[in-house]
Design an enzyme around this catalytic site. Structure first.
Site, mmCIF file in Angstrom:
data_model
loop_
_atom_site.group_PDB
_atom_site.id
_atom_site.type_symbol
_atom_site.label_atom_id
_atom_site.label_comp_id
_atom_site.label_asym_id
_atom_site.label_seq_id
_atom_site.Cartn_x
_atom_site.Cartn_y
_atom_site.Cartn_z
ATOM 1 N N LEU A 33 0.822 -1.217 0.000
ATOM 2 C CA LEU A 33 0.000 0.000 0.000
ATOM 3 C C LEU A 33 0.854 1.265 0.000
ATOM 4 C CD1 LEU A 33 -2.674 -1.178 2.595
ATOM 5 C CD2 LEU A 33 -2.769 -1.321 0.097
ATOM 6 N N GLY A 36 -1.592 6.399 -2.758
ATOM 7 C CA GLY A 36 -2.729 6.276 -3.674
ATOM 8 C C GLY A 36 -3.821 5.412 -3.053
ATOM 9 N N HIS A 37 -3.415 4.260 -2.524
ATOM 10 C CA HIS A 37 -4.394 3.382 -1.852
ATOM 11 C C HIS A 37 -5.016 4.104 -0.651
ATOM 12 C CE1 HIS A 37 -1.507 0.221 -3.539
ATOM 13 N NE2 HIS A 37 -2.655 -0.112 -4.094
ATOM 14 N N ASP A 147 -5.629 3.899 -13.138
ATOM 15 C CA ASP A 147 -5.967 2.743 -13.988
ATOM 16 C C ASP A 147 -7.307 3.047 -14.642
ATOM 17 O OD1 ASP A 147 -3.719 0.916 -13.090
ATOM 18 O OD2 ASP A 147 -4.605 1.518 -11.192
ATOM 19 N N GLN A 150 -9.441 0.384 -16.357
ATOM 20 C CA GLN A 150 -9.996 -0.529 -15.350
ATOM 21 C C GLN A 150 -11.250 0.080 -14.717
ATOM 22 O OE1 GLN A 150 -7.623 -2.862 -12.359
ATOM 23 N NE2 GLN A 150 -8.082 -1.096 -11.077
ATOM 24 N N SER A 182 2.648 4.100 -7.414
ATOM 25 C CA SER A 182 2.341 2.744 -7.855
ATOM 26 C C SER A 182 3.176 1.771 -7.039
ATOM 27 C CB SER A 182 2.689 2.608 -9.347
ATOM 28 O OG SER A 182 2.752 1.242 -9.701
ATOM 29 N N SER A 183 2.600 0.623 -6.734
ATOM 30 C CA SER A 183 3.372 -0.397 -5.999
ATOM 31 C C SER A 183 4.604 -0.774 -6.802
ATOM 32 C CB SER A 183 2.514 -1.640 -5.765
ATOM 33 O OG SER A 183 1.302 -1.277 -5.157
ATOM 34 N N ARG A 184 4.487 -0.713 -8.131
ATOM 35 C CA ARG A 184 5.620 -1.097 -8.993
ATOM 36 C C ARG A 184 6.760 -0.070 -8.947
ATOM 37 N NH1 ARG A 184 1.415 -3.462 -12.542
ATOM 38 N NH2 ARG A 184 1.804 -5.695 -12.656
HETATM 39 P P1 AMP Z 1 -3.484 -1.964 -7.085
HETATM 40 O O1 AMP Z 1 -3.156 -2.381 -5.691
HETATM 41 O O2 AMP Z 1 -2.318 -1.388 -7.822
HETATM 42 O O3 AMP Z 1 -4.223 -3.019 -7.856
HETATM 43 O O4 AMP Z 1 -4.487 -0.745 -6.966
HETATM 44 C C1 AMP Z 1 -5.658 -0.819 -6.183
HETATM 45 C C2 AMP Z 1 -6.473 0.409 -6.428
HETATM 46 O O5 AMP Z 1 -5.712 1.565 -6.114
HETATM 47 C C3 AMP Z 1 -6.898 0.569 -7.896
HETATM 48 O O6 AMP Z 1 -8.229 1.069 -7.941
HETATM 49 C C4 AMP Z 1 -5.920 1.576 -8.416
HETATM 50 O O7 AMP Z 1 -6.400 2.321 -9.517
HETATM 51 C C5 AMP Z 1 -5.742 2.461 -7.199
HETATM 52 N N1 AMP Z 1 -4.490 3.208 -7.292
HETATM 53 C C6 AMP Z 1 -3.254 2.716 -7.550
HETATM 54 N N2 AMP Z 1 -2.351 3.715 -7.616
HETATM 55 C C7 AMP Z 1 -3.026 4.868 -7.394
HETATM 56 C C8 AMP Z 1 -2.669 6.248 -7.335
HETATM 57 N N3 AMP Z 1 -1.420 6.652 -7.522
HETATM 58 N N4 AMP Z 1 -3.636 7.153 -7.090
HETATM 59 C C9 AMP Z 1 -4.929 6.764 -6.902
HETATM 60 N N5 AMP Z 1 -5.328 5.479 -6.941
HETATM 61 C C10 AMP Z 1 -4.404 4.543 -7.190
#
Ligand code: AMP
Length: 278
Positions: A33, A36-37, A147, A150, A182-184
């Site tokens: 996390l 963003g999350h 995303d 998505q 981003s987690s990445r």
């Molecule tokens: P993930 O864990 O990457 O699958 O992301 C889970 C949720 O968090 C998804 O709805 C993503 O679009 C959202 N998310 C990921 N990165 C961000 C970010 N930088 N800002 C806002 N939401 C994000």
């Protein structure tokens, strides 16, 4: 915070919340996390009792993608969620996907944008989101605009299947330099992360050109691709479409969106920007 790994127990937890007339806000994640999350969770908390899920979903990774290497840090995630006073974390085991015979697809989108480069990705995303919705039965579910495709697909799925869940978009949270969190991003070292900031800077510059009067998608996309390559990115796509992703644009209009995916130092990054006249 209650941590639930069992599907039946999660269903019962949700049912009990509903019995006491509580609304359920749901934030699905793959963990590791970041801010963003956290923004999604903070938005969710305003709408009801918040359930967060963490599951690295094998169905949405293609062959040769980073399922095995995807960053995982359950201990730290648990701490973040406890500090946010999230009432329940759903952390399902792989039995949530094993033996699945039914999959969801949206044929119109399977060959567009991300779909072109990750052919079974959205099938995996929609299928896991539907499963999670089936278990948790949320009233609201929160998806990040980072995303964007998505978000659009999940929203359409909820409409197509008359689900009793409202899909709520959340703005992209960025590093100071503009790089979308981003987690990445944890794959980068400090210098790599700094250099990756150019991605959003180029998208912003294109939005600036649009604002200044350039509306040719060919020129705007061409600018983005040229600048990204110049900064060392490999470009999977850079495209302008309308906000519901139905039509690729030749002439960009106010409210259209520029979406791009790149590979940089072996890491795949996704981002987008709305084209708005200011
Ligand atoms: P993930 O864990 O990457 O699958 O992301 C889970 C949720 O968090 C998804 O709805 C993503 O679009 C959202 N998310 C990921 N990165 C961000 C970010 N930088 N800002 C806002 N939401 C994000």
């Amino acid at each position: 915070m209650k941590i639930i790994t069992d599907i039946e127990e999660m269903k019962e937890f949700s049912r009990n919340l509903k019995k006491s007339s509580k609304k359920i806000s749901f934030v699905p994640t793959m963990g590791k996390l970041h801010l963003g999350h956290i923004k999604l969770i903070e938005s969710a908390k305003k709408y009801g009792e918040t359930a967060v899920s963490i599951f690295v979903n094998p169905l949405q990774f293609g062959q040769g993608e980073d399922f095995n290497d995807y960053p995982r840090d359950f201990e730290n995630d648990e701490k973040i969620l406890s500090d946010l006073a999230v009432p329940v974390l759903f952390y399902p085991k792989s039995d949530i996907v094993s033996g699945t015979e039914t999959f969801l697809i949206n044929p119109e989108y399977s060959e567009k944008l991300e779909g072109l480069f990750r052919p079974s990705h959205f099938k995996g995303v929609l299928t896991i989101v539907m499963k999670l919705f089936g278990i948790i039965e949320p009233d609201f579910a929160f998806f990040g605009l980072k995303d964007y495709q998505q978000y659009v697909l999940v929203k359409k799925m909820a409409e197509d299947f008359f689900l009793n869940v409202k899909i709520i978009p959340v703005e992209t949270v960025r590093e100071k330099c503009g790089l979308a969190m981003s987690s990445r991003n944890t794959y980068f070292d400090e210098d790599g992360k700094k250099a990756a900031c150019a991605f959003y800077k180029v998208l912003s510059a294109a939005a600036g050109l649009f604002n200044a009067g350039e509306s040719s998608a060919e020129k705007l996309n061409g600018f983005v691709i040229k600048e990204l390559i110049r900064n060392g990115f490999k470009v999977d796509y850079a495209e302008i479409t309308d906000a519901d992703l139905k039509n690729r644009k030749q002439t960009a209009l106010n409210g259209d969106i520029l979406l791009a995916a790149v590979r940089f130092k072996g890491v795949r990054l996704l981002d987008n920007i709305f084209l708005l006249k200011k």
